[in-house]
Write a protein that holds these residues in place. Structure first.
Motif, PDB file in Angstrom:
ATOM      1  N   ILE A 275       0.943  -1.263  -0.130  1.00 45.23           N
ATOM      2  CA  ILE A 275       0.156   0.063  -0.023  1.00 45.23           C
ATOM      3  C   ILE A 275       0.847   1.266  -0.044  1.00 45.23           C
ATOM      4  N   GLU A 276       1.989   1.267   0.884  1.00 47.36           N
ATOM      5  CA  GLU A 276       2.767   2.481   1.054  1.00 47.36           C
ATOM      6  C   GLU A 276       3.520   2.799  -0.443  1.00 47.36           C
ATOM      7  N   ARG A 277       3.880   1.702  -1.117  1.00 47.91           N
ATOM      8  CA  ARG A 277       4.747   1.786  -2.391  1.00 47.91           C
ATOM      9  C   ARG A 277       3.805   2.226  -3.493  1.00 47.91           C
ATOM     10  N   PHE A 278       2.467   1.742  -3.504  1.00 49.66           N
ATOM     11  CA  PHE A 278       1.957   2.151  -4.657  1.00 49.66           C
ATOM     12  C   PHE A 278       0.708   3.192  -4.275  1.00 49.66           C
ATOM     13  N   LYS A 279       0.478   3.673  -3.200  1.00 42.31           N
ATOM     14  CA  LYS A 279      -0.865   4.499  -3.067  1.00 42.31           C
ATOM     15  C   LYS A 279      -0.588   5.669  -4.043  1.00 42.31           C
ATOM     16  N   ALA A 280       0.562   6.066  -4.188  1.00 42.16           N
ATOM     17  CA  ALA A 280       0.554   7.253  -4.969  1.00 42.16           C
ATOM     18  C   ALA A 280       0.400   7.273  -6.376  1.00 42.16           C
ATOM     19  N   ARG A 281       0.252   5.992  -6.967  1.00 37.56           N
ATOM     20  CA  ARG A 281       0.134   5.531  -8.443  1.00 37.56           C
ATOM     21  C   ARG A 281      -1.326   5.259  -8.812  1.00 37.56           C
ATOM     22  N   ALA A 282      -1.693   6.259  -9.884  1.00 43.51           N
ATOM     23  CA  ALA A 282      -3.183   5.880 -10.109  1.00 43.51           C
ATOM     24  C   ALA A 282      -3.449   4.716 -10.707  1.00 43.51           C
ATOM     25  N   SER A 283      -2.383   4.080 -11.409  1.00 47.27           N
ATOM     26  CA  SER A 283      -2.639   2.798 -12.232  1.00 47.27           C
ATOM     27  C   SER A 283      -2.892   1.591 -11.261  1.00 47.27           C
ATOM     28  N   HIS A 284      -2.193   1.825  -9.900  1.00 49.57           N
ATOM     29  CA  HIS A 284      -2.719   0.695  -8.852  1.00 49.57           C
ATOM     30  C   HIS A 284      -3.935   1.157  -7.801  1.00 49.57           C
ATOM     31  N   ALA A 285      -4.289   2.333  -8.223  1.00 48.84           N
ATOM     32  CA  ALA A 285      -5.654   2.693  -6.866  1.00 48.84           C
ATOM     33  C   ALA A 285      -6.554   1.824  -6.483  1.00 48.84           C
ATOM     34  N   ALA A 286      -6.940   1.042  -7.710  1.00 51.42           N
ATOM     35  CA  ALA A 286      -7.955  -0.140  -7.363  1.00 51.42           C
ATOM     36  C   ALA A 286      -7.577  -1.129  -6.297  1.00 51.42           C
ATOM     37  N   GLN A 287      -6.277  -1.562  -6.910  1.00 45.65           N
ATOM     38  CA  GLN A 287      -5.576  -2.638  -6.074  1.00 45.65           C
ATOM     39  C   GLN A 287      -5.457  -2.199  -4.646  1.00 45.65           C
ATOM     40  N   VAL A 288      -4.706  -0.948  -4.574  1.00 47.41           N
ATOM     41  CA  VAL A 288      -4.432  -0.311  -3.066  1.00 47.41           C
ATOM     42  C   VAL A 288      -5.779  -0.372  -2.264  1.00 47.41           C
ATOM     43  N   GLN A 289      -7.017   0.182  -2.902  1.00 43.95           N
ATOM     44  CA  GLN A 289      -8.187   0.422  -2.104  1.00 43.95           C
ATOM     45  C   GLN A 289      -8.731  -0.986  -1.532  1.00 43.95           C
ATOM     46  N   SER A 290      -8.613  -1.934  -2.541  1.00 42.73           N
ATOM     47  CA  SER A 290      -9.256  -3.407  -2.261  1.00 42.73           C
ATOM     48  C   SER A 290      -8.305  -4.004  -0.954  1.00 42.73           C
ATOM     49  N   ARG A 291      -6.850  -3.661  -0.924  1.00 47.27           N
ATOM     50  CA  ARG A 291      -6.211  -4.234  -0.036  1.00 47.27           C
ATOM     51  C   ARG A 291      -6.205  -3.445   1.355  1.00 47.27           C
ATOM     52  N   VAL A 292      -6.618  -2.181   1.429  1.00 43.60           N
ATOM     53  CA  VAL A 292      -6.796  -1.311   2.555  1.00 43.60           C
ATOM     54  C   VAL A 292      -8.320  -2.006   3.051  1.00 43.60           C
ATOM     55  N   LYS A 293      -9.170  -2.237   2.222  1.00 45.15           N
ATOM     56  CA  LYS A 293     -10.539  -2.820   2.787  1.00 45.15           C
ATOM     57  C   LYS A 293     -10.366  -4.076   3.417  1.00 45.15           C
ATOM     58  N   LYS A 294      -9.573  -4.928   2.893  1.00 44.10           N
ATOM     59  CA  LYS A 294      -9.259  -6.118   3.366  1.00 44.10           C
ATOM     60  C   LYS A 294      -8.765  -6.327   4.794  1.00 44.10           C
ATOM     61  N   LEU A 295      -7.705  -5.312   4.778  1.00 41.65           N
ATOM     62  CA  LEU A 295      -6.873  -5.084   6.270  1.00 41.65           C
ATOM     63  C   LEU A 295      -7.852  -4.575   7.278  1.00 41.65           C
TER      64      LEU A 295
END
Length: 540
Positions: A275-295
């Motif tokens: 999440i920390e690595r990819f939170k600033a990249r728009a291309s990974h936004a959906a993945q980051v969101q789903s992982r935050v929800k999972k956590l």
């Protein structure tokens, strides 16, 4: 028979139980364990109705009789010990009292006109008394008292003349004679010698009712209970097995929980790093969101509660000469009673003698003679060269200065020691945090014993003479003491009723019996194997 349903209980600011649940079924024998202050005594008080729960309920089946033995025995005086015991035998003692009153009424000339009614009532009450086994009651009361170490004179003497420890035995005998449906026993093994302890074990094994008890004696627990309820952190956990099984199971559970915790922590660290690595990249936004929800949804595994395991490296004692103490032709009497007549006994360096013998055989007297606390009537007691003796006896606790705090008592004994090591020492013997600021006068018997022991072992003598050192010690402190003394390179002479302590630390046995003094090479375990008995007063 007894059920605790979602019970919560607070004592001042301390939460003892939080929605705790447990049950005691017919005929079950359960050991209650938990750290000091966890709420074991409060649980007994909840079951007996002496205290109400803050929430939830304690349910006791209708008609169930409960006998509760606690360390607080109250006042006893003015009648024989056997009468005191019979008085606690439940309904039969009330019937006995009415029977005695009716006998007096029949002999009262002022009540002659009521005689027919009195005789009729006497017949009814007498048959009820027989039904309840009343005529056998005194015999049973004497049997129980004999099992707990009472002589006939003590049974018939005024209970008020007995010491605190013997009054405890009277209070315990009352509950045993009563044979209720449920026995609640809070530390019944305190104040008992080895013979009485083994007798109590056998009594409880044959008892058909349900039992819930606490004890600091692991061997006693292992032989009596078949289930453990642990109080820890406000909850009650039940283990099916004896104390040894509970210890293994708890260690296993803690290991599994630790492994689960570590696996989850590793997984969480990986997710958080992504999440920390990819939170600033728009291309990974959906993945980051789903992982935050999972956590957010993950139920966190708690690390196991770390039990404070106490250990202390006691410094080595200076070496003594080979002959530590020598008793030659020692005679000792108390009044008309001869304790020793021509005793010869020698203790050599690094021997660890445990002294066994029934009550009154002279165990404490021997230790007093060796320590110089009493003089022989004839014969000599000579202590060898370079011997520095440490003597622990129950009276040593009276020598503490009541105005000093626990920490000051340690500082007074070791003015050059650094504060950190004295705090560690205090912690090992059960004084943590603010407890070191307690004044000696408010300490319980157990706390005083622990403090005296701490002072003795910080700078250990090379010859330890210990009279019941484990009285009042909880299991954790006992374990620490056994571990420390196992490393001790000095010489020991001791009396103890704790079989774990005896087996772990002795390498010689001195047995005092009516037909003489016997010496055995090898420790307590070898003694039991050789004689087929666990104590001199018992014969297999």
């Amino acid at each position: 028979m007894i059920r605790l349903d979602n019970v919560s209980k607070q004592n001042g600011r301390q939460l003892l139980f939080v929605e705790a649940a447990a049950a005691l079924q017919k005929g079950e024998k359960i050991g209650l364990v938990g750290p000091n202050g966890a709420g074991k005594t409060t649980l007994f008080r909840l079951i007996t109705g002496q205290e109400p729960p803050d929430e939830g309920q304690v349910l006791v089946d209708r008609g169930v009789t409960i006998g509760f033995f606690s360390q607080d025995v109250g006042e006893m005086a003015g009648r024989p010990a056997v009468a005191e015991v019979m008085d606690g035998a439940g309904p039969v003692s009330e019937v006995a009292a009415e029977l005695a009153a009716l006998e007096a009424a029949m002999a009262d000339p002022d009540r002659a006109d009521e005689l027919d009614a009195i005789i009729e009532r006497f017949g009814e009450v007498q048959s009820r008394f027989e039904e309840l086994g009343g005529y056998a009651l005194e015999g049973r009361a004497r049997e129980v008292l004999a099992g707990l170490g009472f002589s006939q004179e003590m049974m018939d003497g005024d209970v008020g003349a007995l010491s605190g420890g013997w009054k405890m035995r009277v209070a315990l005998a009352r509950i045993l004679l009563m044979r209720p449906d449920v026995m609640l026993l809070d530390e019944p093994s305190n104040h008992l010698d080895l013979e009485s302890l083994i007798w109590l074990e056998q009594f409880l094994a044959a008892y058909e009712g349900a039992l819930l008890m606490t004890s600091h004696d692991r061997e006693f627990m292992n032989r009596v209970v078949r289930k453990i309820i642990e109080i820890d952190g406000g909850s009650l956990t039940t283990y099916s097995g004896d104390y040894a099984f509970y210890e293994q199971q708890r260690t296993l559970n803690e290991r599994q929980q630790q492994a689960q915790f570590e696996r989850q922590q590793a997984m969480l660290a990986k997710e958080i790093s992504f999440i920390e690595r990819f939170k600033a990249r728009a291309s990974h936004a959906a993945q980051v969101q789903s992982r935050v929800k999972k956590l957010e949804k993950i139920e966190r595994v708690e690390p196991p509660k770390r039990r404070q395991s106490v250990s202390f490296d006691f410094p080595q004692a200076p070496r003594s000469g080979e002959d530590v103490v020598n008793l030659r032709q020692v005679h000792k009497r108390y009044g008309s009673r001869a304790i020793y007549e021509g005793l010869d006994f020698m203790v050599r360096r690094r021997e660890r003698w445990c002294v066994l013998g029934v009550n009154g055989a002279g165990k404490s007297t021997l230790l007093k003679l060796v320590a110089g606390a009493t003089e022989p009537d004839a014969g000599t007691v000579s202590v060898g060269g370079s011997v520095r003796m440490g003597y622990f006896a129950q009276h040593a606790m009276e020598l503490l200065d009541g105005d000093r705090t626990v920490f000051q008592a340690l500082e007074d004994a070791f003015p050059l020691a650094n504060q950190g090591s004295l705090r560690t020492l205090a912690g090992c013997f059960g004084f943590s945090g603010d407890e070191v600021e307690k004044r000696c006068r408010v300490l319980s018997g157990g706390e005083k014993a622990r403090l005296v022991m701490a002072r003795m072992l910080y700078d250990p003598p090379n010859f330890l003479v210990l009279d019941e050192p484990t009285n009042h010690l909880d299991m954790a402190t006992k374990e620490m003491l056994v571990a420390a003394l196992a490393q001790y390179e000095g010489t020991m002479l001791f009396v103890s009723h704790d079989r774990h302590f005896l087996a772990a630390l002795s390498n010689r046995v001195l047995e005092l019996t009516p037909d003489g003094v016997h010496q055995y090479g090898g420790g307590y375990t070898e003694y039991v194997a050789r004689t087929g008995q666990e104590a001199p007063g018992l014969h297999a």
